[in-house]
Design an enzyme around this catalytic site. Structure first.
Site, PDB file in Angstrom:
ATOM      1  N   PRO A 137       0.933  -1.067   0.009  1.00 14.55           N
ATOM      2  CG  PRO A 137      -0.615  -1.617   1.098  1.00 14.55           C
ATOM      3  CD  PRO A 137       0.288  -2.151   1.206  1.00 14.55           C
ATOM      4  CD  GLU A 138       4.151   2.789  -1.950  1.00 11.70           C
ATOM      5  OE1 GLU A 138       4.344   3.843  -1.419  1.00 11.70           O
ATOM      6  OE2 GLU A 138       4.766   1.487  -2.675  1.00 11.70           O
ATOM      7  CE  LYS A 157       5.130   4.272   1.961  1.00  8.93           C
ATOM      8  NZ  LYS A 157       5.936   2.874   1.620  1.00  8.93           N
ATOM      9  NE  ARG A 210      10.625  -0.692  -5.063  1.00  2.78           N
ATOM     10  CZ  ARG A 210      10.426   0.374  -4.189  1.00  2.78           C
ATOM     11  NH1 ARG A 210       9.887   1.656  -4.435  1.00  2.78           N
ATOM     12  NH2 ARG A 210      10.770   0.028  -2.518  1.00  2.78           N
TER      13      ARG A 210
END
Length: 275
Positions: free
Chosen positions: A2-3, A58, A265
């Site tokens: 979750p960002e 976050k 990434r």
């Protein structure tokens, strides 16, 4: 993971249920998440009214009169609002319940990289907490500008995408949203951060805000585990310009989207639209 948009979606879903309500009790079933759950958390929160629910990066900050309990969702964490009447039996990965009069706020985290922490009011403002103090500016704050990005990247040879992900300039721009923002700004992700001009950074700041706002409106992105506080998945990923679209035609120019790896990434970009 979750960002910022997913955490903000969670905050907005939770706040109407908890703000102004008292915690009747807290059931802690797991003592170790990413860090130990504070001993005595249940006692600290019993009968406390939740005054506000904020987000910093976050992290979710639940304020009560005695301090703040801080929640980080980690990689697979969710906070769900469930009715107290007919509450499902807690499953293996349901670690903490905050029980109110008519509903329960349940923290679930299969991989246990999330965190629940306590910051007492006598320790000072919660934003001075060691996990929060060094975070970059909020992307929706007036402090987040192209001029800030330009000034903070002078002389830096790291790629502009990696500079966005670092979190020391601006918080919450995760891998999906960095790729999407750079596409909207027309900047190739491999460009050295120190070589991006001020006008291009001004476009990037606008693109970051627009991308994150669109993601929040669409309930965030669901790639694996994320659901909002009501259990619904986000659908921003369905409208991505470049992310996870390797080989597919660019939605603007029809050039095939390229995929590379930066800092372990995946990065996606259009070689025609992004220079």
């Amino acid at each position: 993971m979750p960002e910022l948009p997913e955490v903000e979606v969670t905050r907005r879903g939770i706040e109407p249920f908890v703000a102004g309500r008292r915690v009747e009790r807290v059931d802690v079933r797991t003592e170790m998440l990413r860090w130990p759950v504070p001993a005595g958390l249940a006692e600290q929160l019993r009968a406390r009214e939740v005054l506000a629910v904020e987000r910093r990066g976050k992290y979710l900050l639940f304020e009560v009169d005695a301090g703040w309990f801080i929640v980080h969702l980690g990689m697979t964490g969710t906070l769900r609002v469930l009715p107290a009447d007919g509450l499902p039996v807690a499953a293996k990965h349901d670690h903490i319940d905050w029980i109110f009069d008519e509903f329960v706020l349940r923290f679930r985290d299969p991989r246990r990289f999330g965190a629940v922490l306590w910051h007492p009011r006598e320790a000072g403002d919660v934003h001075a907490h060691p996990l929060l103090a060094s975070l970059g500016v909020e992307p929706f704050s007036p402090a987040f500008t192209g001029a800030l990005l330009h000034a903070r990247t002078r002389g830096r040879t790291v790629s502009v995408k990696q500079a966005l992900l670092a979190g020391d300039m601006v918080v919450g721009v995760g891998n999906i949203y960095a790729s999407e923002s750079l596409f909207r700004a027309g900047i190739r992700p491999t460009t050295a951060a120190g070589k991006v001009s001020l006008p291009r950074y001004e476009r990037l700041a606008d693109a970051v805000r627009a991308t994150l706002a669109d993601a929040i409106e669409r309930g965030g992105s669901t790639l694996r585990d994320f659901v909002g506080s009501n259990g619904e998945s986000g659908y921003f990923q369905l409208d991505c310009f470049v992310y996870d679209r390797a080989g597919q035609p660019c939605r603007v120019c029809n050039t095939p989207i390229r995929q590379i790896v930066q800092g372990q990434r995946s990065t996606y970009f259009c070689p025609t639209c992004q220079r």
